[in-house]
Design an enzyme around this catalytic site. Sequence first.
Site, PDB file in Angstrom:
ATOM      1  N   HIS A 256      -2.605   7.247  -4.592  1.00 25.47           N
ATOM      2  CA  HIS A 256      -2.734   6.082  -3.718  1.00 25.47           C
ATOM      3  C   HIS A 256      -2.784   4.836  -4.579  1.00 25.47           C
ATOM      4  CE1 HIS A 256      -5.741   3.070  -2.200  1.00 25.47           C
ATOM      5  NE2 HIS A 256      -4.850   3.007  -1.230  1.00 25.47           N
TER       6      HIS A 256
ATOM      7  N   SER B   1       0.860  -1.184   0.000  1.00 29.63           N
ATOM      8  CA  SER B   1       0.000   0.000   0.000  1.00 29.63           C
ATOM      9  C   SER B   1       0.894   1.231   0.000  1.00 29.63           C
ATOM     10  CB  SER B   1      -0.909   0.009   1.226  1.00 29.63           C
ATOM     11  OG  SER B   1      -1.731   1.162   1.239  1.00 29.63           O
TER      12      SER B   1
ATOM     13  N   ARG C 156      -3.427  -6.399  -2.661  1.00 30.91           N
ATOM     14  CA  ARG C 156      -3.408  -7.234  -1.465  1.00 30.91           C
ATOM     15  C   ARG C 156      -4.060  -8.599  -1.721  1.00 30.91           C
ATOM     16  NH1 ARG C 156      -7.137  -3.345  -1.348  1.00 30.91           N
ATOM     17  NH2 ARG C 156      -9.317  -3.948  -1.068  1.00 30.91           N
TER      18      ARG C 156
ATOM     19  N   HIS D 207     -20.524  12.594   3.592  1.00 27.30           N
ATOM     20  CA  HIS D 207     -20.906  13.739   4.427  1.00 27.30           C
ATOM     21  C   HIS D 207     -20.615  15.063   3.731  1.00 27.30           C
ATOM     22  CE1 HIS D 207     -16.626  13.150   5.278  1.00 27.30           C
ATOM     23  NE2 HIS D 207     -16.580  14.391   5.743  1.00 27.30           N
TER      24      HIS D 207
ATOM     25  N   HIS E 232      -6.220   7.514 -16.283  1.00 22.78           N
ATOM     26  CA  HIS E 232      -7.333   6.589 -16.499  1.00 22.78           C
ATOM     27  C   HIS E 232      -7.058   5.621 -17.649  1.00 22.78           C
ATOM     28  CE1 HIS E 232     -10.488   7.767 -13.641  1.00 22.78           C
ATOM     29  NE2 HIS E 232      -9.906   8.952 -13.671  1.00 22.78           N
TER      30      HIS E 232
END
Length: 313
Positions: free
Chosen positions: A103, A89, A107, A186, A156
């Site tokens: 990012h 990561s 995994r 939120h 992309h």
Amino acid sequence: MESSGARDYFVDLQTRIVARLEALDGTGFGRDVWERKGGGGVTCIIEQGQVFERGGVNFSHVRGGQLPASATASRPQLAGRAFEVMGVSLVLHPRNPYAPTVHMNVRLFVALPRVPGVGITAGNSEAPDFRPTWWFGGGMDLTPYYGFEEDATHFHRSCRDALAPFGADYHPRYKRWCDEYFFLRHRGEPRGIGGIFFDDLCEGGFEHCFALTRSVGDHFLPAYDPILRRRKDVLYGERERDFQAYRRGRYVEFNLVYDRGTLFGLQSNGRAEAILMSLPPLVKWRYDWRPAPGSPEARLYTDFLTARDWLEA
């Protein structure tokens, strides 16, 4: 299923990525080898580099006696199972506001059989509780502070190229999943411009899923390296740094409120320093702030933080 090949790949991937990033920055990464009951890992970290204000590339391979709540929320049948998880990561926060944060994660997750002492390569009973349950996950996503269509399109298209050998349906599915996952409910806005995200990948057999995961990992540098080279030396001032710090607040909010990897690591008694290396070093919050209409900052919201097919740009 044999996990040793996956471990070897993840270790090599971390080594290759760190070597390229060190060459780009001109500063070496610190290397922190850590162990804990049930496993360990290697955290490669850079702080106050020439290009990266903060960044980390983590490898971990850990085991635990019981799956935490974040891993069984969508798999209640696995509650109480022991587990094994390994992967790489990374999060990179460049200093230059024109260079985007990125990012990437790949995994392998294994829910171990309930029978004590049975390893992940054993257990041939037809009963699901007596067989290992495995799945791959991962993806990569880009978080710009000042948007450039050239960069978004390149990123992309690289994501598409990573998945193309495995079938035409993977990229639209995983792009949509990324858009939905990296969304701050939120705030009613995405964290960035997305990329690809996948989890629970087990269809097609272990070798197929492992090959797809490797392709995602191997396409990270071709996806990000050209963007970073284009933007790392662009001139900027306090205005751009101030907006970067404000938008980084959204990154912190997502990682601490929604991110599955962060929640899993903390709930499984993981190493906090390694888990929280994803957070940027300088962040600002303001009350109900809005960018000036027509400004470069406003353009991030109107032109980039929207649902968009960047392959058509």
